[in-house]
Motif scaffolding. Sequence first.
Motif, PDB file in Angstrom:
ATOM      1  N   GLU A  83     -32.812 -64.325  21.708  1.00 56.25           N
ATOM      2  CA  GLU A  83     -32.371 -63.964  22.990  1.00 56.25           C
ATOM      3  C   GLU A  83     -32.724 -65.296  23.903  1.00 56.25           C
ATOM      4  O   GLU A  83     -32.541 -65.974  23.718  1.00 56.25           O
ATOM      5  CB  GLU A  83     -33.551 -62.938  23.220  1.00 56.25           C
ATOM      6  N   LEU A  84     -31.443 -65.078  24.838  1.00 56.70           N
ATOM      7  CA  LEU A  84     -30.894 -66.611  25.561  1.00 56.70           C
ATOM      8  C   LEU A  84     -32.879 -66.409  26.953  1.00 56.70           C
ATOM      9  O   LEU A  84     -33.469 -65.175  27.280  1.00 56.70           O
ATOM     10  CB  LEU A  84     -30.495 -65.964  26.767  1.00 56.70           C
ATOM     11  N   PRO A  85     -32.321 -67.371  27.122  1.00 60.66           N
ATOM     12  CA  PRO A  85     -33.954 -67.074  28.803  1.00 60.66           C
ATOM     13  C   PRO A  85     -34.067 -66.174  29.221  1.00 60.66           C
ATOM     14  O   PRO A  85     -32.633 -65.944  29.891  1.00 60.66           O
ATOM     15  CB  PRO A  85     -34.555 -68.667  28.622  1.00 60.66           C
ATOM     16  N   ALA A  86     -35.191 -65.694  29.836  1.00 60.34           N
ATOM     17  CA  ALA A  86     -34.677 -65.363  31.387  1.00 60.34           C
ATOM     18  C   ALA A  86     -34.388 -66.664  32.367  1.00 60.34           C
ATOM     19  O   ALA A  86     -34.711 -67.281  32.374  1.00 60.34           O
ATOM     20  CB  ALA A  86     -36.887 -64.783  31.523  1.00 60.34           C
ATOM     21  N   MET A  87     -34.226 -65.543  33.373  1.00 61.63           N
ATOM     22  CA  MET A  87     -32.834 -66.383  33.993  1.00 61.63           C
ATOM     23  C   MET A  87     -33.481 -66.162  35.033  1.00 61.63           C
ATOM     24  O   MET A  87     -33.080 -64.617  35.454  1.00 61.63           O
ATOM     25  CB  MET A  87     -31.589 -66.506  34.008  1.00 61.63           C
ATOM     26  N   ILE A  88     -33.321 -66.600  36.589  1.00 61.67           N
ATOM     27  CA  ILE A  88     -33.297 -65.954  37.590  1.00 61.67           C
ATOM     28  C   ILE A  88     -32.141 -66.885  38.411  1.00 61.67           C
ATOM     29  O   ILE A  88     -31.875 -68.029  38.323  1.00 61.67           O
ATOM     30  CB  ILE A  88     -34.567 -66.564  38.844  1.00 61.67           C
ATOM     31  N   HIS A  89     -30.649 -66.330  38.604  1.00 60.91           N
ATOM     32  CA  HIS A  89     -29.713 -66.818  39.164  1.00 60.91           C
ATOM     33  C   HIS A  89     -29.987 -66.339  41.032  1.00 60.91           C
ATOM     34  O   HIS A  89     -30.413 -65.653  41.435  1.00 60.91           O
ATOM     35  CB  HIS A  89     -28.992 -65.680  38.325  1.00 60.91           C
ATOM     36  N   LEU A  90     -29.120 -67.485  41.486  1.00 60.39           N
ATOM     37  CA  LEU A  90     -29.196 -67.927  42.750  1.00 60.39           C
ATOM     38  C   LEU A  90     -27.656 -67.938  42.852  1.00 60.39           C
ATOM     39  O   LEU A  90     -27.109 -68.643  42.508  1.00 60.39           O
ATOM     40  CB  LEU A  90     -29.936 -69.110  42.935  1.00 60.39           C
TER      41      LEU A  90
END
Length: 137
Positions: A83-90
């Motif tokens: 899985e891709l890592p957790a991300m926070i997109h701004l």
Amino acid sequence: MSLFVSEGQTYAPDRGMFERLADEAVQRLPEPFRRLLDGVVFRIEEFAEEEVLRELGIDNAFDLTGLYTGRPIGEQSSMLSGELPAMIHLYRRPLLNEWAETGVSLEALVTHVIVHEVGHHFGFSDDDMHAIEDAAG
């Protein structure tokens, strides 16, 4: 007065400035929360991708200022791989638009989005976070 946006500034804050604002917002979180953000990737993008907007049922890209993607911390497992890592997109342009329209400081807007998306990392729903905000206000 903003630490990063000077009075009379005639250009929009760039991606690097948004990265610094996001980092400052994370550094202001209580240490136990910061520790649990290890491995979460923060991404600054101009807008959300069309596919993301479609999946969320959002017609106007300016309506989405941030997004958490990944498994909430309570659902993570060392047994899951690939899985891709957790991300926070701004999303820079929608945040700039809100900044220009509301007059709220860019630092406050970025901090609000960071806190909101960190809430998703901890498994809170939008309704949960609205209830917390209402109780605090």
